[in-house]
Design a protein around this motif. Structure first.
Motif, PDB file in Angstrom:
ATOM      1  N   LYS A  63      17.502   7.219   5.147  1.00 22.09           N
ATOM      2  CA  LYS A  63      18.155   7.198   6.458  1.00 22.09           C
ATOM      3  C   LYS A  63      19.658   6.977   6.253  1.00 22.09           C
ATOM      4  N   ALA A  64      20.450   7.787   6.953  1.00 16.30           N
ATOM      5  CA  ALA A  64      21.917   7.700   6.810  1.00 16.30           C
ATOM      6  C   ALA A  64      22.461   6.634   7.760  1.00 16.30           C
ATOM      7  N   THR A  65      22.064   5.387   7.492  1.00 14.70           N
ATOM      8  CA  THR A  65      22.420   4.272   8.382  1.00 14.70           C
ATOM      9  C   THR A  65      23.814   3.716   8.103  1.00 14.70           C
ATOM     10  N   HIS A  66      24.410   4.064   6.974  1.00 18.52           N
ATOM     11  CA  HIS A  66      25.654   3.435   6.543  1.00 18.52           C
ATOM     12  C   HIS A  66      26.773   4.452   6.322  1.00 18.52           C
ATOM     13  N   GLU A  67      27.989   3.977   6.453  1.00 16.32           N
ATOM     14  CA  GLU A  67      29.154   4.728   5.992  1.00 16.32           C
ATOM     15  C   GLU A  67      29.387   4.364   4.529  1.00 16.32           C
ATOM     16  N   GLY A  68      29.717   5.363   3.723  1.00 20.30           N
ATOM     17  CA  GLY A  68      30.028   5.117   2.313  1.00 20.30           C
ATOM     18  C   GLY A  68      31.523   5.195   2.094  1.00 20.30           C
ATOM     19  N   LEU A  69      32.133   4.065   1.784  1.00 23.72           N
ATOM     20  CA  LEU A  69      33.593   3.987   1.650  1.00 23.72           C
ATOM     21  C   LEU A  69      33.999   3.852   0.188  1.00 23.72           C
ATOM     22  N   LYS A  70      35.052   4.568  -0.202  1.00 24.31           N
ATOM     23  CA  LYS A  70      35.540   4.540  -1.587  1.00 24.31           C
ATOM     24  C   LYS A  70      37.051   4.347  -1.584  1.00 24.31           C
ATOM     25  N   MET A  71      37.546   3.727  -2.628  1.00 25.39           N
ATOM     26  CA  MET A  71      38.999   3.624  -2.825  1.00 25.39           C
ATOM     27  C   MET A  71      39.298   3.814  -4.307  1.00 25.39           C
ATOM     28  N   LYS A  72      40.174   4.769  -4.598  1.00 21.14           N
ATOM     29  CA  LYS A  72      40.583   4.971  -5.997  1.00 21.14           C
ATOM     30  C   LYS A  72      41.541   3.869  -6.390  1.00 21.14           C
ATOM     31  N   LEU A  73      41.443   3.413  -7.628  1.00 24.88           N
ATOM     32  CA  LEU A  73      42.304   2.300  -8.074  1.00 24.88           C
ATOM     33  C   LEU A  73      43.348   2.804  -9.070  1.00 24.88           C
TER      34      LEU A  73
END
Lengths: 153, 153
Positions: free
Chosen positions: A143-153
């Motif tokens: 289930k696509a219940t979440h947002e997937g957040l990324k940050m390049k370092l």
């Protein structure tokens, strides 16, 4: 074909074919380096995964050919009453074996491993640029219940 | 307040306050058990995290009071030329300390730890039911490029 496919932990001998497969992908081509000899960062990462009991690099192989790959990470968390969860990452199948149930076979293998390890949840993120991937995972019961957040370092 | 807050790895003595904070939350109340004595699953999970060099349970403390918590997991991957990434999970701040930069302080701490560990990427998923969380993470520089999929086992 299905009967000939074996799902197993990767060995260092598989690494060249794994990187070739990661590179042979719309997004992978922009960020991987498939060269001979293989960049040492791939070998170092392989050794780190192999040495960690909470990480498994899994391949689907047909004879000597690697036709699928994924990584499974098992993580203990305090949340959900102190429980383990499994995270799937880097799922790829070889272009010549699409549409034959191989992706599904990889994920089913990961689900079984997660159950064997006592995980209460299995999770993954998929790039919103991969249109078909979301429907593929939803068909398998995610289930696509979440947002997937990324940050390049 | 900021000057009095210390970010550090959790000890077993902090666990009671951590679970109380996880429970005191819209979603947490439906899935945690805050009882005396603490359910043993929390203690077992704490010991597993503490024993794993790739997992850190981090608290924000003000004197003897725990006012924030998060878990950071460091994972080696073959993808992205064999690189490490950091995953943040279970970020919570105590209800009495909201809006004072504490959440931001926790995430900045995680970003610094990820850099220290040589990670090229830091990531997290946030429940789509948490309206404010997405904007909070975007303000800190995260991009919601991925769908976050979960399956209960």
């Amino acid at each position: 074909m299905k009967n000939d496919v074996i799902y197993r932990n990767a060995t260092e001998e598989d690494l060249d074919q794994i990187v070739a497969m990661l590179w042979d992908d719309k997004l992978g081509r922009t960020r991987e380096r498939y060269e001979q000899p293989l960049p040492s960062t791939y070998i170092e990462a392989f050794k780190a995964i192999e040495a960690d009991p909470n990480n498994e690099l899994v391949v689907a192989s047909a004879g000597h050919k690697i036709i699928g790959v994924q990584q499974i990470t098992f993580t203990p968390y305090i949340t959900h009453q102190g429980s383990w969860r499994a995270t799937i990452e880097g799922v790829r199948t070889s272009a010549s074996h699409r549409g034959k149930g191989l992706g599904s076979g990889l994920i089913q293998y990961a689900i079984q491993r997660a159950k064997n390890r006592g995980c209460h949840l299995i999770q993954l993120t998929t790039d919103k640029q991969r249109d078909d991937a979301l429907r593929f995972y939803e068909r398998l019961g995610f289930k696509a219940t979440h947002e997937g957040l990324k940050m390049k370092l």
